[in-house]
Design a protein around this motif. Structure first.
Motif, PDB file in Angstrom:
ATOM      1  N   ARG A  41       4.098   1.374  -1.065  1.00 54.87           N
ATOM      2  CA  ARG A  41       5.264   1.341  -1.779  1.00 54.87           C
ATOM      3  C   ARG A  41       4.798   1.780  -2.596  1.00 54.87           C
ATOM      4  NH1 ARG A  41       7.109   1.892  -5.368  1.00 54.87           N
ATOM      5  NH2 ARG A  41       9.527   0.515  -6.738  1.00 54.87           N
ATOM      6  N   PHE A  42       3.532   1.272  -3.259  1.00 52.04           N
ATOM      7  CA  PHE A  42       2.528   1.120  -4.837  1.00 52.04           C
ATOM      8  C   PHE A  42       1.127   2.310  -4.079  1.00 52.04           C
ATOM      9  CE2 PHE A  42       4.940  -2.439  -5.718  1.00 52.04           C
ATOM     10  CZ  PHE A  42       6.118  -2.038  -7.122  1.00 52.04           C
ATOM     11  N   GLU A  43       1.223   3.064  -3.330  1.00 55.47           N
ATOM     12  CA  GLU A  43      -0.264   4.085  -3.536  1.00 55.47           C
ATOM     13  C   GLU A  43      -0.089   4.600  -4.750  1.00 55.47           C
ATOM     14  OE1 GLU A  43      -0.393   6.591  -0.035  1.00 55.47           O
ATOM     15  OE2 GLU A  43      -2.079   6.294  -0.289  1.00 55.47           O
ATOM     16  N   ASP A  44       1.346   5.580  -5.067  1.00 60.44           N
ATOM     17  CA  ASP A  44       1.163   6.304  -6.090  1.00 60.44           C
ATOM     18  C   ASP A  44       0.899   5.385  -7.437  1.00 60.44           C
ATOM     19  OD1 ASP A  44       1.760   8.139  -4.517  1.00 60.44           O
ATOM     20  OD2 ASP A  44       3.624   8.813  -4.868  1.00 60.44           O
ATOM     21  N   ALA A  45       1.198   4.393  -7.885  1.00 55.37           N
ATOM     22  CA  ALA A  45       1.167   3.601  -8.707  1.00 55.37           C
ATOM     23  C   ALA A  45      -0.737   2.977  -8.914  1.00 55.37           C
ATOM     24  CB  ALA A  45       1.826   2.556  -8.573  1.00 55.37           C
ATOM     25  N   TYR A  46      -1.441   3.197  -7.850  1.00 60.73           N
ATOM     26  CA  TYR A  46      -2.716   2.704  -7.894  1.00 60.73           C
ATOM     27  C   TYR A  46      -3.416   3.614  -8.218  1.00 60.73           C
ATOM     28  CZ  TYR A  46      -2.836  -1.764  -6.319  1.00 60.73           C
ATOM     29  OH  TYR A  46      -2.433  -3.410  -6.115  1.00 60.73           O
ATOM     30  N   ASP A  47      -3.500   4.943  -7.784  1.00 60.28           N
ATOM     31  CA  ASP A  47      -3.155   6.465  -7.940  1.00 60.28           C
ATOM     32  C   ASP A  47      -3.814   6.250  -9.802  1.00 60.28           C
ATOM     33  OD1 ASP A  47      -4.201   6.785  -5.623  1.00 60.28           O
ATOM     34  OD2 ASP A  47      -2.702   8.473  -4.991  1.00 60.28           O
ATOM     35  N   ARG A  48      -1.866   6.618  -9.830  1.00 61.03           N
ATOM     36  CA  ARG A  48      -1.996   6.665 -11.454  1.00 61.03           C
ATOM     37  C   ARG A  48      -2.444   6.219 -12.341  1.00 61.03           C
ATOM     38  NH1 ARG A  48       3.517   6.679 -10.303  1.00 61.03           N
ATOM     39  NH2 ARG A  48       4.366   9.182  -9.932  1.00 61.03           N
ATOM     40  N   GLN A  49      -2.324   4.526 -12.081  1.00 62.04           N
ATOM     41  CA  GLN A  49      -3.140   3.494 -12.665  1.00 62.04           C
ATOM     42  C   GLN A  49      -4.657   4.416 -13.397  1.00 62.04           C
ATOM     43  OE1 GLN A  49      -3.782  -1.104 -12.605  1.00 62.04           O
ATOM     44  NE2 GLN A  49      -4.830   0.069 -11.146  1.00 62.04           N
ATOM     45  N   VAL A  50      -5.462   4.691 -12.169  1.00 60.87           N
ATOM     46  CA  VAL A  50      -6.882   4.913 -11.767  1.00 60.87           C
ATOM     47  C   VAL A  50      -6.690   6.292 -13.120  1.00 60.87           C
ATOM     48  CG1 VAL A  50      -8.813   5.084 -10.908  1.00 60.87           C
ATOM     49  CG2 VAL A  50      -7.582   3.393 -10.630  1.00 60.87           C
ATOM     50  N   GLN A  51      -5.512   6.684 -12.468  1.00 58.47           N
ATOM     51  CA  GLN A  51      -6.621   8.419 -13.451  1.00 58.47           C
ATOM     52  C   GLN A  51      -6.129   8.618 -14.516  1.00 58.47           C
ATOM     53  OE1 GLN A  51      -7.167  11.975 -11.476  1.00 58.47           O
ATOM     54  NE2 GLN A  51      -7.821  11.781 -13.572  1.00 58.47           N
ATOM     55  N   VAL A  87       0.921  -1.210   0.356  1.00 57.64           N
ATOM     56  CA  VAL A  87       0.385   0.382   0.177  1.00 57.64           C
ATOM     57  C   VAL A  87       1.127   1.555   0.086  1.00 57.64           C
ATOM     58  CG1 VAL A  87      -2.241   1.300   1.262  1.00 57.64           C
ATOM     59  CG2 VAL A  87      -1.950  -1.227   0.795  1.00 57.64           C
TER      60      VAL A  87
END
Lengths: 339, 339, 339, 339
Positions: free
Chosen positions: A278-288, A276
């Motif tokens: 480590r990759f929080e930003d990646a999840y946010d960017r993926q959905v955006q 969560v």
């Protein structure tokens, strides 16, 4: 989770910073919309407004604040225009995000402060955005936590590749060092009580008449000594660093390697404990990225082919695991849709 | 800048991942709203829907997809339910973000692939979110740029603190190594052609019956050798690292220090060239914090007092600069509003 | 402290390695002298001997070992000549430092081992010099200490800028990977029980007929999996790295940043606790530089002028400390002797 | 290579530093022997002399300097005794390595300087040993090379775990900061022209009456500003760091990660280009360990068994390479001699 409205923002000033805030509010920020833009240059205001759904253009800040759908104000006009815009926002009791400086001098800042006090509650957030930087926030949390003991010194550096034309010694203080003043006050929760400015022989990269670099020393009411290298023609990059020297260790940020501490015989940093963080930003960017592509009528990113190939490799890997030898992967031919 | 609509999303599955996506779409993502949530557990669906303005609850995915205001579907239900949900989305020709795995096996993935081909255009993005991680993106850009030459090997590590109860050897492949498969395929733009699984004597931290760590070797159709340590009870942290060994240098990520290259006699990383790249996230967070506080009816962050104190210190610093000696800073008493 | 003799050494082989050992024994090593050098090339032997006080030249190793003043033998001749030289040293019961390989194959190594056993005591030290590298020693101490738990895997890399002309696949193993075999055995205190060699498509920098890089996998009798990248035309530098993955953390060396561990949520290294460890090498080098200059009849390094200038600055600093303001430093004119 | 004599050294002072230098000259330094030791404490002198072959004990420095076999003098007595010892060495025209300080004050240093000038040639090397530290030497070479342009500022830190009993503010300058003065003068090749001492509120770890940490600012005749944190009760370790800020980049040492530069958009360090630089120390230590063991009548280090095992693994690896599959390694039983 509670429900929440969409905030309509009037952006005052559509220069470089203002236009960037319009883009941000429209494309990045969740729960906001740009309801109005204001610029003394009517044409520029209109050009910016045209790019945003339901956005009106104004040349007068007070008029914009009175407009329908305006719930808040972001002030990004030049510093001398801030006082009037702030007082207008107070008149409408609107929340304000005001780019730094609040105002260009202490006397006008005092007038704004008195006006807000008359309003009876805080309405202004000043744009000292470093307080929202992840590294500064980690440093602040570490200092507040007290594990390193009381801070004794801060060694800070503020480095720019080069100064723009027309840069002056005063701008070294008002445009650059001002961030360091806020950072020192915020990190330490102390006020600055005295300032000294020292200078080496200027760099040959410095423009004529600008003493660059400079070395500022702040003293605080908590007895901390803060030194700041302001080095605005360093040539090699943009670099903002801070090292806090405390009674039981040091902590520094700004080297591109996160927060590094020296304490109890060890130097180093922390490791994430789960995906969560480590990759929080990646999840946010993926959905955006998915929403943005969808709004454009497109589909991007990993495809069904990628999902299929991963499934086929997983099947081979489970067999390799069970059977103890190398297992080939068989894929169907890649269909044209996924080339 | 062009105008754009707000995308209404139906989120299928409201477990841990689904609920987190609802929060993200509602609070973080710009230009999106959660129009519907779906869960076989009607009560859970309703509980989640109640927290979001204008969000309906469903127990059937197809029904939700037919609902008003649903423009796109995010599938976060368990893997075995994906195929049906994907086919339903295809029936409504809706864009889909599907959490990994696409489906639990290659045969069902093939069926989905055939259905999307019949649709005639891509509609599915698979949730391999590492492709949106900033470090992986920088590594991908470096490899694509070709400065390091052709990739020869990848050395990857995937480490977890510990496995949850019920974890099996197959899950080592399907839940953890699957990310490494996609990352290898994507970074290299090559397909995996064979898999070997090697194992040291299991760690005493591994649960009975789980061979942890494992060491997977992938061969690709481009002749690259990929080795992956999957180490799911490492105890010390969550760590995902990758090192690309190329013909003229190496590049690695995942140590918490950004992208580090070894090339032409030097190791190291890059330095930001301006404040936009260095503090972009800080600007985004600042504005989001302001909007969120405004929506709550609050004012937070740097106050007018902070703006005033900075102005006073700037005035002292300019005097210190001009007069060449230490200058005290005089502040008015701090008003109660700012304490 | 006990008194000790000076050891007279016969160096067998005066090629690149042998000549370097002669220089080392003569100029760097304390308590040693080069009593004899041996080379089948009589002229080369004489040339090397002439540069060292009291050193005799031989073409026959056994003859040199019988010479007056020879207390020990350093074998740096080509591998195929080692067995004979070792047996000759055993005949004189002389201590030997034998450059790697001990002998070129296991059968001849067995014969040497049997001969040493007949001698009844160890006389041979094999030149696996990595065991004397400070970083490897710290890694070994950490593993032996047990803080990280049992080792599970080693990930090692051995990278060279380029291979010399005439390099073969066998030399990848015998000249380069051999160090990794010894390092793995020594770090783990375990024997290697099986070897696998994997290969990506060769680098375009690799000479024709050489499969470079290669990827070796060792299994040990303690259940550890060791993987080794041997990459001999990497182009960018000489790099020897090792990462030990243990049950409770990892430790790695070879990145030019000392020993870095990942354990209990933190990454990093240790900090020296006093000047003895931090500056031990500086003290050693300082005194060696002084002795070397004295032997040449010269005086170098910091001068009396430097001592005087430091004293004058100290006096000013103590005054500045006591009086609380800036104090100028007054130096006499710098005399010609110190310019 | 030219032949060279062994230098007989008289060590004046056999306290902590003196005794350590005796050990170094006897055991570490090549081409030196301790011919005499001097101490006002006759018993201590004799005890130290007894541990070294052919070493005489004296209570009078001048007498020792006149003794047979004394070619050079190392002065490690307390500072106030240095002047007399230096003048005695001048009387015998002997080379001197004098521990810092040269003398305790500028006036006595001037007298020594005048005496050396009368001698007509340099005879004294002052013990500013940081000039022999590998990191400082790399930093000096970088600055001298000019790639970074003219130095503008130095930011230095000198941190100790804690001060010994009896420590005073003056000792902060004379014992600790004195090294920073020499380092600044040497790195820059400039003289210090003024000193300012600033102080935060003392650390609670500082002894009563000691203002620790302190912050010294030096100005140089080349226009460089040097700031030095002297922090002698930092608690966490011994740390000596320096950062040079130049016109085109920065360079820093002392973080345990070698020399790190920031220049032209990149941060990082250099990579060794061959095994000679990477493993030079390992070779030196290996041979020294062998000579030391030989002098003790012992054999240590990698054994014939290790050489045999490596040969057996090499044979298996070459087969694995040629045959393309896993190859087991067969070793004979390990003989008792090698257990």
């Amino acid at each position: 989770m509670t429900q929440r409205p969409t905030i309509g923002v009037a952006v005052v000033g559509t220069g470089r910073m203002g236009a960037d805030h319009v883009r941000r509010l429209d494309r990045v920020t969740s729960g906001a919309r740009v309801a109005a833009v204001v610029d003394v240059d009517a044409e520029r205001a209109k050009r910016v407004a045209d790019g945003v759904e339901g956005c009106a253009a104004f040349t007068d800040a007070a008029q914009a604040m009175a407009a329908d759908g305006v719930d808040a104000v972001l002030i990004a006009s030049p510093g001398p225009a801030h006082e009037a815009a702030l007082l207008a926002a107070f008149a409408h009791d609107l929340p304000v995000l005001c780019e730094k400086p609040l105002t260009p001098d202490a006397a006008s800042a005092l007038r704004v402060m008195e006006a807000e006090q008359r309003l009876g509650h805080r309405r202004v957030q000043v744009g000292f955005m470093r307080r929202y930087d992840a590294e500064y926030q980690r440093l602040k949390a570490l200092l507040d936590g007290g594990d390193l003991g009381r801070p004794l010194m801060l060694h800070n550096q503020h480095r720019n590749v080069s100064t723009p034309p027309g840069f002056t010694n005063e701008m070294t203080v008002n445009d650059s060092a001002v961030h360091e003043m806020d950072v020192a006050r915020w990190l330490l929760d102390q006020e600055i009580t005295a300032v000294t400015v020292l200078r080496p022989r200027p760099s040959s990269s410095a423009p004529d008449g600008v003493d660059d670099p400079q070395f500022l020393v702040f003293e605080t009411d908590g007895g901390v000594l803060v030194d700041v290298e302001v080095n605005l023609n360093c040539g090699f990059g943009y670099q903002v660093r801070a090292e806090a020297v405390c009674e039981r260790g040091t902590a520094r940020i700004g080297d591109g390697v996160g927060l590094v501490t020296h304490t109890a015989g060890r130097w180093g940093g922390t490791i994430d404990q789960d995906f969560v963080t480590r990759f929080e930003d990646a999840y946010d960017r993926q959905v955006q990225a998915w929403i943005d592509a969808t709004a454009r009528g497109e589909t991007v990113g990993p495809s069904v082919w990628d999902g299929y190939a991963a499934a086929a490799v997983c099947e081979a890997a489970v067999r390799a695991q069970q059977e103890g030898h190398r297992v080939p992967v068989d894929l169907v031919d890649r269909p044209p849709l996924y080339r």
